[in-house]
Design a protein around this motif. Sequence first.
Motif, mmCIF file in Angstrom:
data_model
loop_
_atom_site.group_PDB
_atom_site.id
_atom_site.type_symbol
_atom_site.label_atom_id
_atom_site.label_comp_id
_atom_site.label_asym_id
_atom_site.label_seq_id
_atom_site.Cartn_x
_atom_site.Cartn_y
_atom_site.Cartn_z
ATOM 1 N N SER A 179 0.932 -1.491 -0.371
ATOM 2 C CA SER A 179 -0.206 -0.143 0.075
ATOM 3 C C SER A 179 0.640 1.289 -0.341
ATOM 4 C CB SER A 179 -1.035 0.399 1.602
ATOM 5 O OG SER A 179 -2.060 1.047 0.882
ATOM 6 N N TYR A 180 1.600 1.029 0.667
ATOM 7 C CA TYR A 180 2.585 2.567 0.757
ATOM 8 C C TYR A 180 3.877 2.687 -0.309
ATOM 9 C CZ TYR A 180 2.064 1.953 5.517
ATOM 10 O OH TYR A 180 1.840 2.151 6.959
ATOM 11 N N ASN A 181 3.925 1.271 -0.949
ATOM 12 C CA ASN A 181 4.467 1.306 -2.342
ATOM 13 C C ASN A 181 3.346 2.038 -3.801
ATOM 14 O OD1 ASN A 181 6.919 0.473 -0.925
ATOM 15 N ND2 ASN A 181 6.313 -1.986 -1.580
ATOM 16 N N ARG A 182 2.554 1.786 -3.378
ATOM 17 C CA ARG A 182 1.448 1.859 -4.346
ATOM 18 C C ARG A 182 1.531 3.831 -4.287
ATOM 19 N NH1 ARG A 182 -3.938 -1.649 -5.136
ATOM 20 N NH2 ARG A 182 -3.100 -3.440 -6.449
ATOM 21 N N LYS A 183 1.616 4.342 -2.994
ATOM 22 C CA LYS A 183 0.815 5.392 -3.210
ATOM 23 C C LYS A 183 2.295 6.213 -2.874
ATOM 24 C CE LYS A 183 -2.408 5.564 1.514
ATOM 25 N NZ LYS A 183 -2.400 5.182 2.185
ATOM 26 N N VAL A 184 3.266 5.499 -3.333
ATOM 27 C CA VAL A 184 4.958 6.096 -3.939
ATOM 28 C C VAL A 184 4.721 6.341 -4.999
ATOM 29 C CG1 VAL A 184 7.621 5.801 -3.852
ATOM 30 C CG2 VAL A 184 5.992 5.115 -1.343
ATOM 31 N N ARG A 185 4.288 4.973 -6.253
ATOM 32 C CA ARG A 185 4.547 5.243 -7.089
ATOM 33 C C ARG A 185 3.711 6.228 -7.701
ATOM 34 N NH1 ARG A 185 4.883 -0.395 -6.906
ATOM 35 N NH2 ARG A 185 2.256 -0.641 -6.876
ATOM 36 N N ALA A 186 1.952 6.807 -7.365
ATOM 37 C CA ALA A 186 1.191 7.914 -7.330
ATOM 38 C C ALA A 186 2.332 8.933 -7.073
ATOM 39 C CB ALA A 186 0.125 7.780 -6.417
ATOM 40 N N ALA A 187 2.302 9.219 -5.985
ATOM 41 C CA ALA A 187 3.304 10.403 -6.009
ATOM 42 C C ALA A 187 4.002 10.443 -6.026
ATOM 43 C CB ALA A 187 3.171 10.482 -4.299
ATOM 44 N N ARG A 225 17.708 5.881 -3.626
ATOM 45 C CA ARG A 225 18.336 6.406 -3.043
ATOM 46 C C ARG A 225 18.609 5.996 -2.007
ATOM 47 N NH1 ARG A 225 19.884 9.153 -7.213
ATOM 48 N NH2 ARG A 225 18.874 11.134 -6.224
ATOM 49 N N ALA A 226 17.207 6.675 -1.268
ATOM 50 C CA ALA A 226 16.659 7.131 -0.277
ATOM 51 C C ALA A 226 16.247 5.847 1.182
ATOM 52 C CB ALA A 226 15.265 7.966 -0.175
ATOM 53 N N THR A 227 15.731 4.860 0.164
ATOM 54 C CA THR A 227 15.280 3.187 1.098
ATOM 55 C C THR A 227 16.287 2.386 1.243
ATOM 56 O OG1 THR A 227 14.727 2.639 -2.104
ATOM 57 C CG2 THR A 227 12.796 3.442 -0.403
ATOM 58 N N ASP A 228 17.896 2.676 0.198
ATOM 59 C CA ASP A 228 18.801 1.585 0.198
ATOM 60 C C ASP A 228 19.693 1.507 1.112
ATOM 61 O OD1 ASP A 228 18.349 0.139 -2.695
ATOM 62 O OD2 ASP A 228 19.170 1.724 -3.639
ATOM 63 N N ARG A 229 19.479 3.159 1.524
ATOM 64 C CA ARG A 229 20.187 3.908 2.396
ATOM 65 C C ARG A 229 19.551 3.667 4.122
ATOM 66 N NH1 ARG A 229 19.554 7.759 5.983
ATOM 67 N NH2 ARG A 229 17.695 8.694 4.646
ATOM 68 N N LEU A 230 18.059 3.281 3.983
ATOM 69 C CA LEU A 230 17.599 2.262 4.987
ATOM 70 C C LEU A 230 17.622 1.366 5.191
ATOM 71 C CD1 LEU A 230 14.655 5.088 4.279
ATOM 72 C CD2 LEU A 230 15.596 5.415 6.347
ATOM 73 N N ARG A 231 17.712 0.453 3.767
ATOM 74 C CA ARG A 231 17.687 -1.076 4.444
ATOM 75 C C ARG A 231 19.096 -1.621 4.449
ATOM 76 N NH1 ARG A 231 14.970 -0.432 -0.350
ATOM 77 N NH2 ARG A 231 12.420 -1.185 -0.448
ATOM 78 N N ALA A 239 8.630 0.142 7.341
ATOM 79 C CA ALA A 239 8.831 1.200 8.307
ATOM 80 C C ALA A 239 10.340 1.875 6.970
ATOM 81 C CB ALA A 239 10.461 1.813 9.625
ATOM 82 N N VAL A 240 10.472 0.945 5.959
ATOM 83 C CA VAL A 240 11.640 1.880 4.872
ATOM 84 C C VAL A 240 10.468 1.918 3.902
ATOM 85 C CG1 VAL A 240 13.061 1.144 3.029
ATOM 86 C CG2 VAL A 240 13.559 0.122 5.348
ATOM 87 N N ALA A 241 9.385 1.083 3.409
ATOM 88 C CA ALA A 241 7.850 1.723 2.484
ATOM 89 C C ALA A 241 7.483 2.639 3.496
ATOM 90 C CB ALA A 241 7.385 0.772 2.298
ATOM 91 N N TRP A 242 6.881 3.413 4.805
ATOM 92 C CA TRP A 242 6.518 4.077 5.383
ATOM 93 C C TRP A 242 7.183 5.626 4.920
ATOM 94 C CZ3 TRP A 242 2.166 6.484 7.124
ATOM 95 C CH2 TRP A 242 2.591 7.863 8.102
ATOM 96 N N GLU A 243 8.188 5.841 5.054
ATOM 97 C CA GLU A 243 10.105 6.637 5.091
ATOM 98 C C GLU A 243 9.791 6.927 3.305
ATOM 99 O OE1 GLU A 243 11.098 8.413 7.183
ATOM 100 O OE2 GLU A 243 10.228 7.559 8.819
ATOM 101 N N ALA A 244 9.855 5.724 2.037
ATOM 102 C CA ALA A 244 9.234 6.346 1.225
ATOM 103 C C ALA A 244 7.880 7.105 1.022
ATOM 104 C CB ALA A 244 10.056 5.471 0.318
ATOM 105 N N GLN A 245 7.212 7.042 1.563
ATOM 106 C CA GLN A 245 6.355 7.211 1.064
ATOM 107 C C GLN A 245 5.751 8.843 1.299
ATOM 108 O OE1 GLN A 245 2.676 6.194 3.406
ATOM 109 N NE2 GLN A 245 1.458 7.910 2.948
ATOM 110 N N ASN A 246 6.920 9.094 2.617
ATOM 111 C CA ASN A 246 7.028 10.668 3.841
ATOM 112 C C ASN A 246 7.745 11.014 2.459
ATOM 113 O OD1 ASN A 246 5.366 9.949 5.081
ATOM 114 N ND2 ASN A 246 6.433 9.620 6.959
ATOM 115 N N LEU A 247 8.540 10.184 1.983
ATOM 116 C CA LEU A 247 9.550 11.409 0.432
ATOM 117 C C LEU A 247 8.890 11.598 -0.190
ATOM 118 C CD1 LEU A 247 12.530 12.302 -0.106
ATOM 119 C CD2 LEU A 247 13.172 10.370 -0.462
ATOM 120 N N ALA A 248 8.410 10.831 -0.909
ATOM 121 C CA ALA A 248 7.766 10.878 -2.036
ATOM 122 C C ALA A 248 6.174 11.994 -2.394
ATOM 123 C CB ALA A 248 7.275 9.760 -3.018
#
Length: 361
Positions: A179-187, A225-231, A239-248
């Motif tokens: 769900s977070y990844n979908r929101k990331v792609r949409a944003a 790049r941000a998600t790779d650093r968090l992983r 948590a990575v997907a959540w942070e990716a959504q916030n960044l997007a």
Amino acid sequence: MALKAELQRLAGIVGSEQAPVVLAERLARRLAAQHGERVREPVGWLLSRGLPQRAKCYATACDDQVRMDTGLVCPSCELLIGDRRALRHEVVQAVAAELPGLAPAEAKAEVERRLSREVALRAARDAVRRERAVVERARREVVWAQQREELEVAKAELAARACEECGVPEAAGLCPVCSYNRKVRAAVEEAAQVAAAVNGPVKDLGVVADRLAVYRVRLEGEVDRATDRLRREGMPEAAVAWEAQNLAEELLRAERARAVDALLDSAEAQTEAERVFAIERARRSGELQARAASEQARQRCAELLLAQRLGQVRAADRPSASEEAVGWRQRMVELAARPLDDEIRVPRPAAGECRQAVSAA
């Protein structure tokens, strides 16, 4: 026990603090209605006359035509009393018109007779209506119970569905990570469209599509790049997907703000601001008020221009009807035939040259 039960019931109507006061006032009214007559059976008097609420209307807070919550005369009772007076007046007028020669005593008896008949008819109609309401309520209860059961079954089925993207069981069709990844792609997609809308002309659909692809790759790269650093830091995938959504979403807000700022300096926005400023000055508004109105008009114009450009960008990114009709198999064949960047394209020999080469061999 009866006293405690009545106090609890009153607490549900007027509150726990006012319940003892309301009950004391009720008992005082009932004792005053005795007109000095001595109460010989206190327990029986309390159960039959003192404690029961006497609502003269349909209001739950009515007691002896007095509102228990306000202490004022019950307006619902006044309305019913007015209806009864109107009914009596109507009957009197009908008797006077139909039987003008009756003596006063006979006219009074006829009024009482007709009034009793009309009250009985209305009471019968009310009883039928209440019975129908009870039946309708029972039917609705059955329907509501069936709907609640169906809703519970649907919720259970939905909760048992696996994630349609990653296959995680019992994810209600979509797990939090997907769900977070979908929101990331949409944003990211919307941010790329906003960037492509203001960083060049939007009339040439091919150029717009290429520019949109460039911004999409750039924004996706920032998120990756941000998600790779968090992983690498050991953060869980959720948590990575959540942070990716916030960044997007932050990238989208930044791109929109940058686009609006760029369009504020456009010729259309400047012209609209000048026009509104001239109109406000013609209305004898102060210069500060006129400037504020012109800035608001410039802001609205910039947002409108952005919406128009976004529509053109999305039209350029939307596949044409011919491409949709071809199908993905033919589309993939055409894409595979395209040369990649810096790829050396070897020319294919003609059919006749192929046959000559085979014969010579």
